[in-house]
Design an enzyme around this catalytic site. Structure first.
Site, PDB file in Angstrom:
ATOM      1  NE  ARG A   4      -2.833   3.233   1.225  1.00 52.84           N
ATOM      2  CZ  ARG A   4      -2.836   3.924   0.077  1.00 52.84           C
ATOM      3  NH1 ARG A   4      -1.894   3.782  -0.819  1.00 52.84           N
ATOM      4  NH2 ARG A   4      -3.805   4.788  -0.158  1.00 52.84           N
ATOM      5  CE1 TYR A  36      -5.094   5.488   5.653  1.00 52.15           C
ATOM      6  CE2 TYR A  36      -3.478   7.241   5.469  1.00 52.15           C
ATOM      7  CZ  TYR A  36      -4.012   6.068   5.009  1.00 52.15           C
ATOM      8  OH  TYR A  36      -3.492   5.448   3.909  1.00 52.15           O
TER       9      TYR A  36
END
Lengths: 554, 554
Positions: free
Chosen positions: B205, B395
């Protein structure tokens, strides 16, 4: 009820004959000495000054008046409904509030919680208007008598054959679920009114009769029975304990069975049918557990950080019918994680009340209530967890398809409950209330709490389950980065337009629901079916209540 | 995709012009230098020896044979389907497994994951039969050529205008979700086959191109910028770092967006449409974060236990188009809680591979992947969290009714994600598979993982959502009482009788579902709708897959 459940034959034999009959708090209790005297005890308890609040009336008010008659607490307690007249006590005064209650600015539901009992705990909750001189003057106009302060009447009715005869008096606002052993919820309607629950309204969860302990004779024994342990046993009096540095920790206690009633709606479980009130919050004052263990020569730092799996065992002074004490344990690393665990001799600044463990109880913040042993007689660091029934058999989550008939299969998937998952509830309005919307919104309030020191990140409230309003949060202080007390919340939730239209004519049902998110992003299950277990423990699904929206006609 | 999402006008200005256009990994990338060359890169990557496994073929086998022709990795990669023939490489050999794959004892689905690429990572998974001499001898009978080991061909095609031109080669079994930046899942079907994910199959990622770092020039800077801090900056080479005591920690890394595809089924979110494979497990070797901070003169014990709210910030060497590095931070108390956080220079015993942060990356076990910064250039203890976009804007979990149009309202209810909630998934069978019941039961397997060091207590698997089978668990070792690696599970789940009856004639659909319980009694939400958020982060609802039960006729 978290007492002993009906055990399989083998297990029953192991625990001791006769204990298998020690049945649910709902069922009649099995041993001879118990009789159904709850009514007398409650009447007695009703208006007696609660032991932790001996003198909490405002100075200069509610004092004795020679021109008025005397009433006993029992007299006050027989006046708890409009048809008999509504009496309350406050300080040394007795008051008839029958008419006043009807128009009480705080709502007649709340003032009626005090009916037949003492006003003090409610005045602690509603300090703002109630503390004022005008309110005291108003109350005095309702004065009808003096409260007889002598406790002899209560003692006179004690029945020496009843192991519960020495239980202390309790406030009638507590929602009694089981009189013997005494188990009662805090009244839900006032739970979210104050961060700190007044002692007389703090929920009570007993497994056995309340032991009578003279604090002058109190001894706490502290030991280490691990293989290879070299330290001896330390014995501490209450005075000794008070010589350790005193700490105060705000921590929420929650019964492992809180909200079992939601599980029972899915399928019956065994235990007390607790609503949302088997939870309360207090400030606990005492000596740190770690300081006391250290004084006994135990290497606390190694216990708190080591790889091993030592446990701290606690034993109470409350005895089951076979003479065994209540006991439990917490893994040492958890009990010592940040110095938050306390051997508490104070609750909300008062000496520890009998119903909460006088003179000394354990408080392990973040961990389920069952581990915070009341009337603690001994602490012991051990290689194995407590051998008590409540540690080894009860207070575990069994898999969803496990029943009392196939315990062994489920037992291998169960461990003793310690830190508790996220919980939340609506405490206001009360279920079934007819709401009075303001600008199309309904005001509501409640609590949210996560175990393990986790804080509350967000509380969502909704009527339709799709549009969620974020509640305003009253969060507690953190202690060493952890959050051990509940978060109170309030919100104004818009009524969906479809319901508003429907209510044009007739009264319309509305379901209000709440869910929380903790700061480690754990969630609550949407339905109790998702966490159903045969004991109904840790039921923490989204909480919902049904309300009524009045039609435009009325 | 966890890159930059479209920002509101004000926020975009604050972050810097042009960044607002740095759109989703799904959308075309906005800056000029990027071109769609993924196919060439993948072809190149296909059969090249993965950089972390330069010599993992068994000794004496798969060596060069002068009698056979030479093939490049690109040649192998063009043979990835039955119609073109199925080739794989192993060591220096190239093999035609077209016919063999059809009857592979492990199932043709699994062997086909290696089609067009290298066999090595799968042999690591299936060590039992595959390591045996007989298997190697069998493979050699399928030999058709030698793999050209020279990397010049790959270098020749590098495009200096493409910021991704220096990205390392990858194994074709990775499930690519975005080629630039490179984002790929571990193939789900093999995830539960081994506790430790082989490096070439470990999910990737990236937010930006992979930086090229010469380990001889590597410098880690360590500082303390808190108000009143007195220590200077410490600079450490890779050799310096290797002088600290080396620790190895088994820890699961999970992308914060893992299982976003389940959120997207409810309502579209922004980000990569990850399935269940954005998670993997490895053993990370390196220096403890706390040892390195201590060497810089920082009082680590005070940070780990104090009341303050210091943060440890990390910056990577991967740069966004404006030249700013990827950055994040973890509260100091969490980063230092038990010494588990590591500055890792090894992964599964190999030097850290480029795709996973060579030469040094951060590993903070129990915390979401986004905080474990790869290619780490600096550590800093600070009063405030990282100022990076990924910490301050992205996030985070926004409330369910927050959209990109009303961010500010939701932002006050959001905090940076650290510890992650409970997750579980079924990885075998694969969705849509026709099952072959044995004794009326279907065999299945998968993973379960909780952040924050919590272990897995129980995994339940069910076809009907009412009768739950408890899976057999493969739990990891604990470290200082905490569990940082996933639990693998397997179960045989009875097919409900109603489905068995229905399948008497025709093929019948069956839905298999899994849910877990962590050892602090947290649960997963039953549906993704319950945790839906605009970024689809931390989607951890019960995982389900649809299967087909064949009719008795076929």
């Amino acid at each position: 009820w978290e007492g002993r459940w009906a055990l399989g034959a083998a297990a029953a034999a192991a625990v001791g004959a006769g204990l298998a009959a020690w049945a649910s708090g709902h069922a009649p209790l099995a041993f001879d000495a118990l009789r159904a005297r709850g009514a007398v005890l409650r009447a007695d308890a009703g208006a007696a000054p609660c032991d932790a609040h001996p003198a909490s009336a405002a100075p200069g008010y509610a004092s004795r008046r020679e021109d008025l008659p005397e009433y006993t607490a029992a007299d006050v307690s027989t006046h708890s409904e409009p048809k008999s007249g509504v009496w309350v006590s406050y300080g040394q005064g007795v008051y008839d509030i029958t008419e006043f209650a009807k128009g009480h600015p705080g709502g007649s539901e709340k003032i009626m919680l005090a009916a037949g009992g003492a006003l003090e705990p409610f005045w602690a909750l509603f300090a703002e208007p109630h503390g004022k001189l005008a309110t005291l003057q108003l109350l005095e106009t309702l004065r009808i008598g003096n409260l007889r302060q002598d406790a002899a009447a209560a003692a006179a009715i004690a029945d020496i054959d009843d192991p519960y005869a020495e239980d202390p008096p309790r406030h009638p606002a507590l929602v009694v679920q089981s009189p013997k052993p005494f188990n009662a919820e805090s009244p839900a309607a006032t739970l979210a009114d104050a961060r700190i629950t007044p002692i007389p309204l703090f929920f009570i969860r007993h497994h056995m009769p309340v032991p009578l302990v003279d604090e002058k004779d109190y001894v706490l024994s502290v030991g280490d029975t691990r293989a290879g342990a070299s330290s001896g046993t330390l014995e501490l009096s209450l005075d000794d304990l008070k010589k350790f540095p005193k700490v105060e920790v705000e921590a929420t206690m929650q019964c492992t069975g809180n909200r079992r009633s939601s599980a029972n709606e899915v399928k019956p479980t065994k235990g007390i049918n607790w609503g949302v009130g088997a939870i309360s919050n207090a400030v606990w004052g005492g000596a740190r557990l770690r300081d006391v263990l250290e004084a006994a020569g135990i290497d606390v730092e190694a216990l708190a950080t080591g790889e091993g799996e030592a446990h701290v065992r606690f034993e109470g002074m409350d005895l089951d019918p076979s003479g065994d004490p209540y006991g439990s344990s917490v893994p040492a690393r958890r009990a010592l994680r940040d110095g938050s665990a306390v051997l508490a001799y104070e609750m909300n600044g008062e000496p520890m009340p009998r119903d909460h463990g006088a003179p000394v109880r354990v408080i392990v913040p973040g961990v389920t209530g069952a581990r915070s042993v009341k009337w603690v007689a001994s602490l012991e660091v051990a290689d194995e967890e407590s051998e008590s029934f409540w540690q080894r058999q009860d207070y575990k989550i069994y898999p969803p398809n496990t029943s009392f008939d196939n315990l062994a299969q489920g037992a291998k998937h169960a461990i003793p409950i310690q830190d508790t998952p996220l919980q939340s509830a609506i405490t206001s309005p009360v279920p079934g209330a007819t709401v009075s919307p303001r600008d199309g919104e309904v005001a509501c309030a409640g609590y949210a709490f996560a175990g393990g020191g986790r804080g509350i990140l967000r509380v969502d409230v909704s009527f339709d389950g799709e549009n969620w309003t974020q509640a305003e949060l009253d969060r507690p202080q953190k202690s060493a980065g952890r959050t051990y007390a509940w978060t109170l919340w309030k919100a104004s939730v818009p009524i969906p337009e479809s319901a508003q239209r429907a209510a044009g004519g007739e009264a319309t049902p509305l379901r209000l629901r709440v869910r929380a998110l903790d700061d480690e992003h754990n969630t609550q299950p949407s339905t109790a079916a998702d966490v159903w277990n045969m004991r109904g423990l840790l039921t923490n699904s989204w909480h919902s209540i049904d309300l009524v929206l009045p039609g435009k006609g009325g």
